[in-house]
Design an enzyme around this catalytic site. Structure first.
Site, PDB file in Angstrom:
ATOM      1  CG  HIS A  13      -1.927  -1.095   1.204  1.00  0.00           C
ATOM      2  ND1 HIS A  13      -2.933  -1.187   0.262  1.00  0.00           N
ATOM      3  CD2 HIS A  13      -2.042  -2.179   1.996  1.00  0.00           C
ATOM      4  CE1 HIS A  13      -3.637  -2.276   0.487  1.00  0.00           C
ATOM      5  NE2 HIS A  13      -3.115  -2.909   1.528  1.00  0.00           N
ATOM      6  CE  LYS A  16      -5.278  -6.531  -2.703  1.00  0.00           C
ATOM      7  NZ  LYS A  16      -4.277  -5.976  -1.815  1.00  0.00           N
ATOM      8  CG  HIS A  32      -6.172  -4.303   7.208  1.00  0.00           C
ATOM      9  ND1 HIS A  32      -6.194  -5.152   6.128  1.00  0.00           N
ATOM     10  CD2 HIS A  32      -7.424  -3.782   7.298  1.00  0.00           C
ATOM     11  CE1 HIS A  32      -7.420  -5.143   5.591  1.00  0.00           C
ATOM     12  NE2 HIS A  32      -8.173  -4.314   6.279  1.00  0.00           N
ATOM     13  CG  ASP A  58      -0.505   6.517 -16.300  1.00  0.00           C
ATOM     14  OD1 ASP A  58       0.092   5.588 -15.698  1.00  0.00           O
ATOM     15  OD2 ASP A  58      -0.002   7.092 -17.281  1.00  0.00           O
TER      16      ASP A  58
END
Length: 158
Positions: free
Chosen positions: A36, A73, A152, A45
């Site tokens: 993340h 994913k 998380h 983009d």
């Protein structure tokens, strides 16, 4: 022959357990960063999402055994900025308590972050997954461990 339990042996055993817990915590934090965090993204983009998601999924499979089946994913969000600012969300300096709709205790950032949200729109795992990018600036919600590390990212909370 019976094992003699001494105070020194107990101390060494306790220290080993603490180190194992810290190691697991660090591994969860490192995985959070892999999945993340991207400090200085280039492009933000569709091409960025395709490349970043491919890297993230391959690296995740390399670092962590038994990651499950090879699938694209569905969605993933990358947070841009300083990792210390993200980590601060786990403290009173950068975040506040937040309870999700499912009653999970998390932390919400006190300020917005630049993010890129990648959504799968076709292709096959792992090299040909295709993603659409959406840029945004928003508050983020994360779960933190007892060492105040993000572990998380709550994609759909805000």
């Amino acid at each position: 022959m019976a094992l003699k339990v001494t105070p020194m042996l107990l101390l060494l055993l306790a220290a080993a357990l603490v180190l194992l817990g810290a190691s697991a915590s660090q591994e969860q934090y490192d995985r959070f960063l892999l999945q993340h965090f991207d400090a200085k993204p280039k492009g933000r983009d569709d091409r960025y999402c395709n490349n970043r998601m491919r890297y993230m999924m391959k690296e995740d499979r390399r670092r962590y055994p038994n990651p499950g089946p090879k699938v694209c994913k569905e969605t993933n969000t990358f947070i841009h900025g300083n990792s210390d600012d993200i980590k601060a969300i786990c403290t009173s300096h950068g975040g506040r308590n937040y309870v999700t709709r499912t009653r999970q205790a998390m932390r919400q950032s006190l300020r917005p972050f630049q993010i890129t949200h990648c959504t799968w729109h076709g292709g096959k795992p792992l090299d040909n997954c295709q993603y659409r990018a959406a840029r945004d600036s928003r508050m983020i919600v994360i779960a933190c461990d007892k060492h105040e590390h993000p572990v998380h990212f709550a994609e759909s909370q805000i």
